[in-house]
Write a protein that holds these residues in place. Structure first.
Motif, mmCIF file in Angstrom:
data_model
loop_
_atom_site.group_PDB
_atom_site.id
_atom_site.type_symbol
_atom_site.label_atom_id
_atom_site.label_comp_id
_atom_site.label_asym_id
_atom_site.label_seq_id
_atom_site.Cartn_x
_atom_site.Cartn_y
_atom_site.Cartn_z
ATOM 1 N N ILE A 270 0.838 -1.204 0.000
ATOM 2 C CA ILE A 270 0.000 0.000 0.000
ATOM 3 C C ILE A 270 0.871 1.250 0.000
ATOM 4 N N ALA A 271 1.949 1.222 0.791
ATOM 5 C CA ALA A 271 2.846 2.378 0.860
ATOM 6 C C ALA A 271 3.503 2.642 -0.495
ATOM 7 N N LYS B 78 2.269 1.888 -3.466
ATOM 8 C CA LYS B 78 1.241 2.442 -4.354
ATOM 9 C C LYS B 78 0.967 3.906 -4.031
ATOM 10 N N GLN B 79 0.954 4.227 -2.756
ATOM 11 C CA GLN B 79 0.716 5.619 -2.366
ATOM 12 C C GLN B 79 1.847 6.527 -2.820
ATOM 13 N N GLU B 80 3.094 6.046 -2.707
ATOM 14 C CA GLU B 80 4.224 6.843 -3.166
ATOM 15 C C GLU B 80 4.164 7.059 -4.678
ATOM 16 N N GLU C 10 1.456 7.086 -6.484
ATOM 17 C CA GLU C 10 0.352 8.004 -6.746
ATOM 18 C C GLU C 10 0.783 9.451 -6.476
ATOM 19 N N LYS C 11 1.622 9.650 -5.457
ATOM 20 C CA LYS C 11 2.152 10.991 -5.203
ATOM 21 C C LYS C 11 2.994 11.471 -6.388
ATOM 22 N N THR D 77 10.818 4.508 -6.558
ATOM 23 C CA THR D 77 9.422 4.165 -6.305
ATOM 24 C C THR D 77 8.847 3.354 -7.459
#
Length: 686
Positions: free
Chosen positions: A196-197, A199-201, A203-204, A287
């Motif tokens: 999840i982390a 994917k969040q990075e 997306e940022k 990332t």
């Protein structure tokens, strides 16, 4: 959200000059030295220089890295081995050559150690200048020193190749054994947090690009101070691009000849911010790379070896039967060039196909600039040959050319903080900083995750290496398919089922068992630190996780309850219900203990099964020996039904075993049914 399709024609105008026909390089420089030769690899042709083994190395010569110690030169020995080394290293990549050189350095030190040990004990020993002088004494020192197999085998193979060239019999030594590798896979909840982390990075990164592209579009009018700042930096960067003719101008060009402090004070703009608006940074490329690793199941070497020199069509294509999907093809060199396939949907923004395609489009101007640099350096090499440059100078220029060629092929281009075009390399692990120290990308990301987990009182995640993502992906597939080894074999692109079986045993099953043992020991020592060893709490920690304060309080209250002879707990044994013990007096404990009828006070425990089975068999016996009238007029039938219903909560096999045990004990007289003789006497009197 998705990244808008912003036209960047301004980059095409000055990102690169018109490329000329590829320049064919003249022949490789000839050093005319038997200790210097080329590996003749297609893309990583490397000069092997064995001079150090002839001269020795008494002081540290190379900058950086680690230096284990000095060794003396052995000119005759290295001259004897050089033909075999040249033959063996034909076609080697740089990594394989470095491993061989490191192995030889290790053995050169070992040869010195053996000879020094012989001198100290007063024994005469010939200095090894011929491979035929190697003896079992050297093998003994190999085992005694704890030499690892990766240091042992390269030199051992060269020795046997040399002996073969001299028509001598090869060595048949028993090699050292490395300790079993310790594989650690985090628990599934931690792996989920890690994915999840990532994917969040990513997306940022996409959101940052989307905002920059929107602000940098022609005709855009900033609405906020942040947008004004981005547009100001972008406009200055584009102006310097046009004047310099390069997609990535140098720092001096961006400052227009001003000093760092003067430029910052006069413009309020940062050079690093300018570059990051247009091109990716090291954090962003890490990332993207690690998220692709997490979603492909590939090794880092396979993902790094994708050749993007001519675009992505050679390895990333639309699926032939499904235009909404793609096929990503990699090559595993260590598996003999076996093709590695990944299928995915284009619409999946965290999928490897979408990430790689988006990345290549983002860094296309950087690649064109590298290609221009490559043509320039090749022309320079040809000029140096015509000018009669030395072999060492030509070798240095050739290494520069090969480095640029590597960048042209790499998917993972980015701009470094110093303003150079760089790319991820398989052996480049430390690229970001944490608390001022260089660390790996995963170390910093996991540190961020653990800070959040600490707030939630969750266990921290241990550091995960890029090579672990293949194991994590395999574990994910194994779980989702219910342990289907054929699906796992297809996912990991194994050629043989036995390979997948060995992989599963070593990397999944053993890792799970090791993880369970490790977790149990961690919980055990935590409990010992608290001054207790509670089996119930340990079992809950191992199976379900943390124990809250409320759960501990309930367990304490639960254990304070007294137990009946059936192993059931009683909430208030001194105040039994009137229906259970009508003649009860104050502070008098329940004597009947008919817990199967006492719904208000009785508490069923996991360990109550044996006692309930005992009572059910007692009631079955009482039903057989008591008169029908007395049986039906009593509450024994209700008690029996309740007992049978409760036993359905437990394992059928365990219940059957317990009931059989108590039935036999009653039949052979080893178990006595309380109160049965009183009931029989009453029935006879009536």
């Amino acid at each position: 959200m998705s990244i808008r399709n912003i036209k960047k024609d301004h980059l095409k105008e000055h990102a690169s000059v018109e490329l000329v026909t590829p320049v064919d390089l003249p022949p490789l420089p000839n050093h005319e030295d038997p200790l210097k030769f080329w590996t003749q690899h297609e893309t990583e042709n490397m000069l092997v220089d064995l001079t150090v083994f002839a001269k020795g190395e008494l002081t540290r010569q190379r900058k950086g890295g680690s230096w284990v110690g000095s060794f003396t030169g052995r000119p005759q020995l290295i001259l004897q081995m050089a033909p075999a080394i040249e033959k063996v290293t034909f076609g080697y990549v740089k990594g394989s050559v470095r491993q061989l050189i490191n192995s030889m350095r290790c053995w050169w030190r070992l040869l010195d150690t053996v000879e020094q040990a012989a001198t100290m004990v007063g024994q005469n020993m010939d200095r090894v200048e011929d491979v035929r002088l190697l003896s079992r004494v050297h093998l003994e020192f190999v085992h005694r020193s704890g030499m690892r197999t990766e240091m042992y085998y390269p030199f051992y193979r060269i020795v046997n190749a040399t002996l073969k060239l001299h028509n001598s019999s090869g060595l048949h030594w028993h090699p050292p054994e490395n300790p079993d590798p310790k594989r650690y896979l985090p628990p599934e909840d931690q792996v989920k947090s890690l994915r999840i982390a990532l994917k969040q990075e990513w997306e940022k990164v996409r959101q940052c690009w989307a905002q920059s592209d929107l602000v940098c579009a022609n005709g855009f009018k900033p609405q906020t101070e942040k947008e004004s700042t981005i547009q100001k930096h972008w406009q200055h960067f584009v102006k310097i691009q046009e004047s310099s003719g390069r997609a990535l101008p140098t720092t001096d060009e961006l400052r227009e000849g001003k000093g760092k402090g003067v430029f910052l004070k006069s413009t309020g703009m940062g050079i690093l911010k300018m570059r990051n608006i247009i091109f990716p940074s090291r954090w962003e490329v890490e990332t993207a790379f690690h998220l692709c690793l997490a979603n492909t199941g590939w090794n880092p070497a396979v993902l790094s070896s994708l050749d993007a020199c001519n675009g992505y069509e050679d390895f990333l294509q639309d699926h032939p039967r499904d235009p909404d999907s793609y096929l990503l093809k990699g090559t595993k060199v260590r598996a003999g060039g076996k093709e590695q396939l990944v299928k995915g949907l284009w619409k999946t923004k965290a999928g490897p196909g979408f990430i790689i395609k988006t990345w290549l489009e983002r860094v296309a101007p950087l690649r064109e600039q590298l290609k221009t640099m490559l043509v320039t350096e090749k022309i320079r090499y040809s000029q140096m040959v015509n000018e009669g440059a030395s072999a060492d100078e030509l070798t240095c220029q050739l290494n520069k050319i090969q480095k640029i060629e590597m960048g042209c092929r790499s998917v993972w281009l980015y701009v470094s903080q110093r303003g150079g075009i760089e790319w991820l390399r398989p052996n480049s692990s430390v690229g970001v900083r944490l608390n001022g120290k260089p660390v790996t990308y995963m170390a910093k990301l996991i540190d961020q995750i653990n800070r959040e987990r600490a707030i939630l009182s969750e266990a921290p995640i241990s550091v995960v290496a890029p090579s672990d993502f293949r194991d994590l992906f395999a574990l994910y597939v194994w779980r989702r398919t219910g342990g289907n080894i054929l699906t796992l074999m297809h996912t990991l692109n194994h050629a043989h089922l036995r390979t997948t079986q060995g992989y599963t045993e070593n990397n999944i099953l053993n890792a799970e068992r090791d993880s369970q043992a490790r977790t149990f020991l961690d919980h055990l020592f935590d409990e010992l630190d608290k001054g207790r060893v509670d089996i119930t709490i340990l079992a809950h920690l191992q199976r379900h996780g943390a124990v809250s304060k409320e759960m501990e309080q309930r367990l304490t209250e639960f254990r304070a309850h007294q137990r009946s002879r059936m192993g059931m707990a009683c909430k208030d044994p001194f105040h039994p219900p009137a229906g259970i013990q009508p003649e009860s007096k104050k502070n008098r404990m329940c004597g009947s203990q008919r817990c199967l009828l006492c719904k208000s006070h009785a508490v069923i425990l996991p360990e109550s099964m044996t006692g309930i089975a005992m009572r059910v068999e007692e009631l079955n016996t009482m039903r057989d020996v008591l008169p029908v009238g007395i049986w039906l007029e009593s509450r024994f039938p209700e008690e029996l039904r309740n007992g049978i219903d409760i036993l359905r909560l437990f394992s059928p096999d365990e219940v059957l075993e317990a009931r059989t045990h108590w039935a036999q004990a009653i039949d052979n007289g080893s178990h006595y049914i309380p109160g049965l003789h009183i009931i029989n006497n009453l029935s006879e009197a009536t």
